[in-house]
Design an enzyme around this catalytic site. Structure first.
Site, PDB file in Angstrom:
ATOM      1  N   LYS A  15       0.871  -1.194   0.034  1.00 45.66           N
ATOM      2  CA  LYS A  15      -0.164  -0.026   0.004  1.00 45.66           C
ATOM      3  C   LYS A  15       0.764   1.324   0.070  1.00 45.66           C
ATOM      4  O   LYS A  15       0.509   2.149  -0.719  1.00 45.66           O
ATOM      5  CB  LYS A  15      -0.935   0.034   1.485  1.00 45.66           C
ATOM      6  N   ARG A 129      12.690  -9.321   5.878  1.00 45.04           N
ATOM      7  CA  ARG A 129      13.189  -8.183   6.343  1.00 45.04           C
ATOM      8  C   ARG A 129      13.766  -8.032   7.525  1.00 45.04           C
ATOM      9  O   ARG A 129      13.277  -8.668   8.569  1.00 45.04           O
ATOM     10  CB  ARG A 129      11.867  -7.191   6.325  1.00 45.04           C
ATOM     11  N   ARG A 173      -1.553 -11.393  11.367  1.00 47.79           N
ATOM     12  CA  ARG A 173      -1.964 -10.220  10.897  1.00 47.79           C
ATOM     13  C   ARG A 173      -2.862 -10.354   9.654  1.00 47.79           C
ATOM     14  O   ARG A 173      -3.802  -9.571   9.412  1.00 47.79           O
ATOM     15  CB  ARG A 173      -0.836  -9.384  10.942  1.00 47.79           C
TER      16      ARG A 173
END
Ligand SMILES: [Zn+2]
Length: 222
Positions: A15, A129, A173
């Site tokens: 996003k 990450r 999540r």
């Protein structure tokens, strides 16, 4: 034409990247509700103090207050050409409130981007990450690895994975996002405003598809 857009997407769907690419091209303002809340609180305005009061006690900021904040923002010169809303609305009642706010301003939602991505792809994107414990520099173990494994190129600090980027947390999540967002996706789908975009591509391709789909939707409306 004013373009008031919404962007929906699971954490890791991209996003932020699409918003950063899209807004300058369309000359519209990116409104991340989380950032806006912080800015308004820091400004110390009457509304900021009211919101700060809720946040301090750990209470949810009521929809009506968020609505006033969004309306105030929509009225500013930078939002004249339109906005890309990120983080609001989250529920159908909030979406209905937004419709009323926009109607007061003689505006309406133009389109709702839904960045659609498979759970496995989100896991693959996020699980690699890491960032430097000392200076915070971000790395990606596949796409942007450090020169020396586990060590920051810049400052020599240890590279660590955030709690949020552990596989189990990512899966949790993702499931929560889908469960909470599905009613909103259905809401905009019924209104023929939803633009589902396959977010599994690279950012350039995602941007190209988003622009093409938006144009197609606008042409159908005319
Ligand atoms: Zn570092």
């Amino acid at each position: 034409m004013v373009k008031d857009l919404i962007i929906l997407g699971a954490p890791g769907a991209g996003k932020g990247t699409l918003s950063a690419d899209l807004c300058p091209l369309l000359k519209i303002k990116h409104i991340s509700t989380g950032d806006l809340l912080r800015e308004v609180v820091e400004s110390g305005s009457a509304l900021g103090q009211e919101i700060g009061g809720y946040i301090k006690t750990g209470a949810l900021v009521p929809d009506e207050v968020i609505g006033r904040m969004i309306k105030e923002q929509l009225n500013t010169a930078e939002c004249r050409n339109g906005v890309l809303l990120d983080g609001f609305p989250r529920t159908p009642p909030q979406a209905e409130m937004l419709e009323n706010i926009l109607a007061d301003l003689q505006r309406r939602i133009t389109a709702v981007f839904f960045l659609n991505i498979e759970q496995e792809q989100v896991v693959n994107r996020l699980i690699h990450r890491v960032s430097c414990r000392k200076c915070g520099k971000p790395y990606h173990l596949i796409n942007l690895p450090p020169k020396k494994s586990g060590i920051c190129d810049d400052c020599g600090g240890d590279l660590i994975q955030r709690e949020d980027d552990r596989e189990e947390t990512i899966r949790k999540r993702f499931a929560t996002f889908l469960e909470k967002t599905q009613p909103l996706i259905d809401f905009y789908d019924r209104k023929k405003l939803l633009l589902p975009i396959n977010a599994g591509n690279n950012p350039q391709e995602t941007l190209r598809i988003a622009l093409a789909d938006l144009e197609a939707l606008l042409n159908n409306i005319k």
